[in-house]
Design a protein around this motif. Structure first.
Motif, PDB file in Angstrom:
ATOM      1  N   TYR A   6      -0.458  17.711  -3.611  1.00 14.99           N
ATOM      2  CA  TYR A   6       0.365  16.516  -3.448  1.00 14.99           C
ATOM      3  C   TYR A   6       1.695  16.730  -4.136  1.00 14.99           C
ATOM      4  CZ  TYR A   6       0.044  14.716  -8.235  1.00 14.99           C
ATOM      5  OH  TYR A   6       0.181  14.552  -9.582  1.00 14.99           O
ATOM      6  N   THR A   7       2.665  15.915  -3.747  1.00 13.39           N
ATOM      7  CA  THR A   7       3.949  15.875  -4.427  1.00 13.39           C
ATOM      8  C   THR A   7       4.544  14.489  -4.264  1.00 13.39           C
ATOM      9  OG1 THR A   7       6.016  17.085  -4.814  1.00 13.39           O
ATOM     10  CG2 THR A   7       5.429  16.655  -2.508  1.00 13.39           C
ATOM     11  N   ILE A   8       5.492  14.186  -5.119  1.00 12.60           N
ATOM     12  CA  ILE A   8       6.236  12.929  -5.079  1.00 12.60           C
ATOM     13  C   ILE A   8       7.670  13.297  -4.695  1.00 12.60           C
ATOM     14  CG2 ILE A   8       6.995  10.935  -6.445  1.00 12.60           C
ATOM     15  CD1 ILE A   8       3.954  11.055  -6.146  1.00 12.60           C
ATOM     16  N   PHE A   9       8.295  12.470  -3.844  1.00  9.82           N
ATOM     17  CA  PHE A   9       9.641  12.809  -3.381  1.00  9.82           C
ATOM     18  C   PHE A   9      10.491  11.554  -3.199  1.00  9.82           C
ATOM     19  CE2 PHE A   9       6.826  12.306   0.205  1.00  9.82           C
ATOM     20  CZ  PHE A   9       7.568  11.621   1.166  1.00  9.82           C
ATOM     21  N   ARG A  15      10.490   6.327  -4.419  1.00  6.77           N
ATOM     22  CA  ARG A  15       9.755   7.586  -4.523  1.00  6.77           C
ATOM     23  C   ARG A  15       8.401   7.461  -3.843  1.00  6.77           C
ATOM     24  NH1 ARG A  15      11.464  11.860  -7.001  1.00  6.77           N
ATOM     25  NH2 ARG A  15       9.620  12.361  -8.199  1.00  6.77           N
ATOM     26  N   CYS A  16       8.231   8.259  -2.809  1.00  7.05           N
ATOM     27  CA  CYS A  16       6.989   8.279  -2.028  1.00  7.05           C
ATOM     28  C   CYS A  16       6.134   9.457  -2.470  1.00  7.05           C
ATOM     29  CB  CYS A  16       7.303   8.418  -0.535  1.00  7.05           C
ATOM     30  SG  CYS A  16       8.135   7.021   0.214  1.00  7.05           S
ATOM     31  N   GLY A  17       4.873   9.446  -2.032  1.00  7.35           N
ATOM     32  CA  GLY A  17       3.982  10.557  -2.296  1.00  7.35           C
ATOM     33  C   GLY A  17       3.383  11.065  -1.008  1.00  7.35           C
ATOM     34  N   ILE A  18       2.994  12.318  -1.008  1.00  9.11           N
ATOM     35  CA  ILE A  18       2.337  12.907   0.160  1.00  9.11           C
ATOM     36  C   ILE A  18       1.256  13.860  -0.339  1.00  9.11           C
ATOM     37  CG2 ILE A  18       3.977  14.835   0.379  1.00  9.11           C
ATOM     38  CD1 ILE A  18       3.755  14.423   3.474  1.00  9.11           C
ATOM     39  N   ALA A  19       0.120  13.851   0.331  1.00  8.97           N
ATOM     40  CA  ALA A  19      -0.988  14.754   0.006  1.00  8.97           C
ATOM     41  C   ALA A  19      -1.340  15.545   1.259  1.00  8.97           C
ATOM     42  CB  ALA A  19      -2.199  13.957  -0.485  1.00  8.97           C
ATOM     43  N   TRP A  20      -1.804  16.764   1.069  1.00  4.49           N
ATOM     44  CA  TRP A  20      -2.098  17.625   2.201  1.00  4.49           C
ATOM     45  C   TRP A  20      -3.275  18.546   1.894  1.00  4.49           C
ATOM     46  CZ3 TRP A  20       2.044  18.292  -1.081  1.00  4.49           C
ATOM     47  CH2 TRP A  20       2.076  19.474  -1.806  1.00  4.49           C
ATOM     48  N   ARG A  34       6.984   1.426  -9.633  1.00  8.35           N
ATOM     49  CA  ARG A  34       7.337   2.569 -10.476  1.00  8.35           C
ATOM     50  C   ARG A  34       6.669   3.825  -9.938  1.00  8.35           C
ATOM     51  NH1 ARG A  34       5.432   0.667 -16.248  1.00  8.35           N
ATOM     52  NH2 ARG A  34       3.707   1.729 -15.285  1.00  8.35           N
ATOM     53  N   GLU A  35       7.300   4.965 -10.181  1.00 11.42           N
ATOM     54  CA  GLU A  35       6.742   6.233  -9.721  1.00 11.42           C
ATOM     55  C   GLU A  35       5.339   6.464 -10.262  1.00 11.42           C
ATOM     56  OE1 GLU A  35       7.226  10.986 -10.364  1.00 11.42           O
ATOM     57  OE2 GLU A  35       9.073   9.799 -10.387  1.00 11.42           O
ATOM     58  N   LEU A  36       5.097   6.085 -11.504  1.00 17.51           N
ATOM     59  CA  LEU A  36       3.779   6.254 -12.105  1.00 17.51           C
ATOM     60  C   LEU A  36       2.704   5.554 -11.272  1.00 17.51           C
ATOM     61  CD1 LEU A  36       2.060   7.291 -14.489  1.00 17.51           C
ATOM     62  CD2 LEU A  36       2.575   5.137 -15.645  1.00 17.51           C
ATOM     63  N   GLU A  37       3.011   4.369 -10.775  1.00 15.33           N
ATOM     64  CA  GLU A  37       2.056   3.626  -9.945  1.00 15.33           C
ATOM     65  C   GLU A  37       1.861   4.302  -8.592  1.00 15.33           C
ATOM     66  OE1 GLU A  37       3.888  -0.195  -9.985  1.00 15.33           O
ATOM     67  OE2 GLU A  37       3.347  -0.566 -12.069  1.00 15.33           O
ATOM     68  N   THR A  38       2.930   4.839  -8.024  1.00 15.73           N
ATOM     69  CA  THR A  38       2.822   5.583  -6.758  1.00 15.73           C
ATOM     70  C   THR A  38       1.904   6.775  -6.950  1.00 15.73           C
ATOM     71  OG1 THR A  38       5.065   4.917  -6.142  1.00 15.73           O
ATOM     72  CG2 THR A  38       4.125   6.807  -4.969  1.00 15.73           C
ATOM     73  N   ARG A  39       2.133   7.523  -8.017  1.00  9.77           N
ATOM     74  CA  ARG A  39       1.319   8.707  -8.326  1.00  9.77           C
ATOM     75  C   ARG A  39      -0.142   8.313  -8.565  1.00  9.77           C
ATOM     76  NH1 ARG A  39       3.132  13.614 -10.154  1.00  9.77           N
ATOM     77  NH2 ARG A  39       5.213  12.725 -10.375  1.00  9.77           N
ATOM     78  N   ARG A  40      -0.350   7.234  -9.324  1.00  5.77           N
ATOM     79  CA  ARG A  40      -1.707   6.781  -9.640  1.00  5.77           C
ATOM     80  C   ARG A  40      -2.467   6.401  -8.355  1.00  5.77           C
ATOM     81  NH1 ARG A  40      -1.086   2.463 -13.356  1.00  5.77           N
ATOM     82  NH2 ARG A  40      -0.806   4.096 -14.900  1.00  5.77           N
ATOM     83  N   ARG A  41      -1.802   5.650  -7.473  1.00  3.90           N
ATOM     84  CA  ARG A  41      -2.464   5.234  -6.231  1.00  3.90           C
ATOM     85  C   ARG A  41      -2.806   6.441  -5.359  1.00  3.90           C
ATOM     86  NH1 ARG A  41      -3.338   0.450  -3.877  1.00  3.90           N
ATOM     87  NH2 ARG A  41      -1.898  -0.638  -5.249  1.00  3.90           N
ATOM     88  N   SER A 150       4.237  -9.928  11.282  1.00  9.02           N
ATOM     89  CA  SER A 150       3.027 -10.073  10.483  1.00  9.02           C
ATOM     90  C   SER A 150       2.018  -9.010  10.894  1.00  9.02           C
ATOM     91  CB  SER A 150       2.439 -11.475  10.661  1.00  9.02           C
ATOM     92  OG  SER A 150       2.117 -11.690  12.014  1.00  9.02           O
ATOM     93  N   GLY A 151       0.954  -8.976  10.151  1.00 12.77           N
ATOM     94  CA  GLY A 151      -0.058  -7.963  10.368  1.00 12.77           C
ATOM     95  C   GLY A 151      -0.119  -7.108   9.125  1.00 12.77           C
ATOM     96  N   PHE A 152      -1.039  -6.183   9.086  1.00 14.34           N
ATOM     97  CA  PHE A 152      -1.223  -5.392   7.892  1.00 14.34           C
ATOM     98  C   PHE A 152       0.021  -4.571   7.610  1.00 14.34           C
ATOM     99  CE2 PHE A 152      -2.521  -1.734   5.430  1.00 14.34           C
ATOM    100  CZ  PHE A 152      -3.143  -2.386   4.382  1.00 14.34           C
ATOM    101  N   ALA A 153       0.422  -4.549   6.359  1.00 10.81           N
ATOM    102  CA  ALA A 153       1.609  -3.805   5.953  1.00 10.81           C
ATOM    103  C   ALA A 153       1.339  -2.938   4.728  1.00 10.81           C
ATOM    104  CB  ALA A 153       2.748  -4.776   5.684  1.00 10.81           C
ATOM    105  N   GLY A 154       0.101  -2.617   4.485  1.00 11.58           N
ATOM    106  CA  GLY A 154      -0.224  -1.737   3.368  1.00 11.58           C
ATOM    107  C   GLY A 154       0.071  -2.379   2.031  1.00 11.58           C
ATOM    108  N   ASN A 155       0.113  -1.553   1.016  1.00 11.71           N
ATOM    109  CA  ASN A 155       0.377  -2.044  -0.334  1.00 11.71           C
ATOM    110  C   ASN A 155       1.793  -2.578  -0.464  1.00 11.71           C
ATOM    111  OD1 ASN A 155      -2.186  -1.172  -1.210  1.00 11.71           O
ATOM    112  ND2 ASN A 155      -1.403   0.903  -1.240  1.00 11.71           N
ATOM    113  N   ALA A 156       2.679  -2.115   0.398  1.00  6.13           N
ATOM    114  CA  ALA A 156       4.085  -2.469   0.269  1.00  6.13           C
ATOM    115  C   ALA A 156       4.388  -3.871   0.784  1.00  6.13           C
ATOM    116  CB  ALA A 156       4.927  -1.448   1.023  1.00  6.13           C
ATOM    117  N   GLY A 157       3.577  -4.402   1.678  1.00  9.19           N
ATOM    118  CA  GLY A 157       3.747  -5.770   2.131  1.00  9.19           C
ATOM    119  C   GLY A 157       4.666  -5.933   3.327  1.00  9.19           C
ATOM    120  N   ILE A 158       4.766  -7.187   3.758  1.00  9.14           N
ATOM    121  CA  ILE A 158       5.534  -7.548   4.940  1.00  9.14           C
ATOM    122  C   ILE A 158       7.017  -7.241   4.758  1.00  9.14           C
ATOM    123  CG2 ILE A 158       6.215  -9.489   6.417  1.00  9.14           C
ATOM    124  CD1 ILE A 158       3.332  -8.520   6.843  1.00  9.14           C
TER     125      ILE A 158
END
Length: 191
Positions: A6-9, A15-20, A34-41, A150-158
């Motif tokens: 994974y990495t954060i970018f 700052r988003c994260g991606i795993a592969w 915060r980036e720490l929360e992005t990384r933790r999730r 409307s509809g699901f928008a993930g953790n980020a919300g509408i």
């Protein structure tokens, strides 16, 4: 490299994260406050992942995500996904969503009909809610009903869903404005 990485970018929305894995992208995490929360999730979802420099194909995916979030017309539909643990129906939903053109939306019902399972609107909504591939599988283009964000928008919300649609140039509100709606209701009907 064995296992998951994974990495954060940086992107225009944070700052988003991606795993592969060796098979493809296993997940994309939209930015938290915060980036720490992005990384933790990201690590909660992929506890076996280790922070590594992304291989060339993953870097190409990152570059595409960054460009899309900067408003550039980018096609991410050819990025390989690792769908090993994803239910077959969800994979079908994700493939249908990947074919929705930039700047357009489809309702859950339209996606269900496209998949020849018109009674499966709730199943489509559940697949959208479980999409681990944010942006690459652009679930922000999947909406509850035409003219609604409307509809699901993930953790980020509408708000983030609306912002992503706005970046892509999609209409995110009702087809008519309030004035036009009121005018059509109060206008006399020809007989």
């Amino acid at each position: 490299m064995a296992g998951q990485g994974y990495t954060i970018f940086d992107t225009a929305v944070g700052r988003c994260g991606i795993a592969w894995s060796q098979a493809g992208i296993v997940g994309v995490q939209l930015p938290e406050v915060r980036e720490l929360e992005t990384r933790r999730r990201l690590l909660q979802q992929y506890p076996e992942a280790r922070e590594w420099r992304p291989p060339e194909d993953v870097q190409a995916a990152i570059d595409g995500i960054v460009a899309l979030l900067n408003g550039k017309p980018v096609d991410l539909s050819d990025i390989p996904l690792d769908t090993y643990d994803i239910p077959e129906f969800n994979c079908r939903v994700y493939e249908a969503i990947r074919r929705i053109p930039r700047g357009e939306t489809r309702s859950y019902a339209e996606i269900a009909i496209h998949l020849y399972v018109s009674g499966a609107i709730n199943a489509v909504a559940n697949a959208v809610a479980r999409n681990p591939f944010a942006i690459i599988v652009p679930c922000h283009r999947a909406i509850t009903a035409p003219g609604q964000t409307s509809g699901f928008a993930g953790n980020a919300g509408i708000v983030t869903k609306s912002r992503l649609l706005s970046i892509e140039g999609a209409r995110s509100g009702p087809a008519t404005n309030l004035f036009d709606a009121l005018l059509s209701v109060s206008a006399p009907r020809a007989q």
